[in-house]
Design a protein around this motif. Structure first.
Motif, short mmCIF file in Angstrom:
data_model
loop_
_atom_site.label_atom_id
_atom_site.label_comp_id
_atom_site.label_asym_id
_atom_site.label_seq_id
_atom_site.Cartn_x
_atom_site.Cartn_y
_atom_site.Cartn_z
N GLN A 1 0.81 -1.21 0.00
CA GLN A 1 0.00 0.00 0.00
C GLN A 1 0.85 1.27 0.00
O GLN A 1 0.45 2.28 -0.57
CB GLN A 1 -0.96 0.01 1.20
N ASN B 1 1.50 1.89 -3.43
CA ASN B 1 0.27 2.36 -4.07
C ASN B 1 -0.03 3.82 -3.73
O ASN B 1 -0.59 4.55 -4.56
CB ASN B 1 -0.90 1.47 -3.69
N LYS C 1 1.94 5.76 -6.08
CA LYS C 1 1.35 5.71 -7.42
C LYS C 1 0.07 6.54 -7.51
O LYS C 1 -0.43 6.80 -8.61
CB LYS C 1 1.03 4.26 -7.79
N THR D 1 -4.57 4.72 -4.33
CA THR D 1 -5.33 4.33 -3.13
C THR D 1 -6.50 5.31 -2.92
O THR D 1 -6.61 6.31 -3.63
CB THR D 1 -4.43 4.38 -1.89
#
Length: 358
Positions: A86, A89, A92, A95
């Motif tokens: 996570q 993420n 990125k 989420t």
């Protein structure tokens, strides 16, 4: 507390500026108090910054990421590797908090303060103290020195953000097992019963909840943290993510920035910061009512009322960008609404019209 020497310049709100803001709010073209909590927010922002007109055009959410040794006890519904996954993420932007932050034009500052895995990313802020806390069911989570170091990391980061021009800070976290450490901190600080402090986290089964209850009772029996010493509570039963967020709240108070609380874990860090320095709560704005058990008790302890009630319990900092939008609306009211005089409105006639409609 001498070991927290760096937070000595935390001062009260500027009451004179709050009175000035209240006078302006009362004279805006509307019935007195009719914009409710928006007015309250604008007034408190004036007390925080010392300015009547505030702008929160540059916003960031600090996400502290760390692993918890107590996962060895089977208290979490997700595998520990999810902390690292996570975190990637977050970077990125895929989420829940990433999407909401992008929607509300705010930046994410993702910090590795104690992830078990090693992550490399150009946007990751690497402040790893070590690879996760120790298992608090068997002993203390970290040393007192490590707890202070983690607090300093969060504190210094807020000062850096202020230098970069950020005007509003949010708090978020990631760490599988961190509801167990948070519940242990809450029980240690307040003496509340286990049923008021312990929730299902990311989604424990009934059997998992029984296990979690047993483990938390063991944690408190093994560590016996003293409520009157919040740093002892933190280093014995807390987490690096929680400690880093404590520093964020203290840093925000020290450099006079408004800071938004997210969910349960962020709130327990806020309570620890308040116990360390009571003035720090004057700079806090709770974003939303978390459905996680223990959250409402924390708000009672802080004497604060969340802005939103959306049935959320995700964490990550996901409530912050939505609350940012409300806080920004409060600044727009103060900055852009006209007073009766500025709007050429006859105050006496206006009052008469309002009273006739009441």
């Amino acid at each position: 507390m001498k070991e927290l020497y760096f937070m000595e310049n935390i001062k009260p709100l500027y009451t004179d500026k709050m009175l000035e803001a209240k006078r302006r709010a009362d004279n805006l073209v509307k019935p007195v108090g009719s914009l409710g909590k928006l007015e309250d927010m604008a007034i408190r922002l004036a007390g925080i910054t010392g300015a009547l007109n505030n702008y929160v055009d540059k916003k960031a959410i600090v996400i502290m990421c760390s692993d918890n040794g107590v996962c060895e006890e089977g208290v979490a519904s997700a595998p520990q590797i999810v902390t690292a996954t996570q975190t990637i993420n977050f970077l990125k932007g895929i989420t829940g908090v990433g999407v909401l932050a992008r929607h509300n034009s705010c930046d994410l500052k993702v910090v590795d303060i104690g992830i078990k895995e090693d992550i490399t990313h150009k946007s990751l802020i690497n402040c790893k103290i070590r690879k996760g806390t120790s298992n608090i069911a068997k002993g203390e989570a970290m040393t007192r020195e490590e707890a202070v170091k983690a607090i300093k990391i969060g504190f210094d980061l807020v000062y850096k953000l202020k230098k970069e021009g950020y005007k509003l800070i949010g708090t978020g976290e990631m760490g599988i097992g961190n509801t167990t450490s948070s519940s242990s901190v809450l029980m240690s600080l307040t003496g509340c019963s286990i049923d008021k402090a312990v929730g299902r986290g990311a989604g424990l089964t009934d059997e998992g909840m029984k296990k979690k209850f047993l483990v938390i009772n063991q944690i408190l029996e093994v560590n016996k943290p003293k409520a009157e010493d919040p740093i002892e509570v933190l280093h014995k039963v807390g987490g690096f993510d929680i400690a880093g967020l404590v520093g964020v709240y203290l840093g925000a108070a020290s450099c006079r920035l408004p800071v938004v609380i997210d969910g349960f874990i962020s709130a327990i860090a806020a309570l620890l910061a308040y116990r360390i320095e009571p003035l720090s709560k004057e700079f806090m704005f709770p974003s939303h009512i978390s459905l996680e058990k223990g959250y409402s008790l924390i708000m009672e302890q802080l004497g604060l009322e969340p802005i939103l009630d959306l049935g959320m319990r995700l964490g990550e900092g996901s409530g912050c960008p939505i609350a940012f939008n409300i806080i920004e609306a409060a600044t727009r009211v103060m900055n852009e609404m006209a007073t009766f005089e500025e709007g050429n409105v006859d105050l006496e006639n206006y009052k008469g019209l309002w009273e006739n409609k009441s």
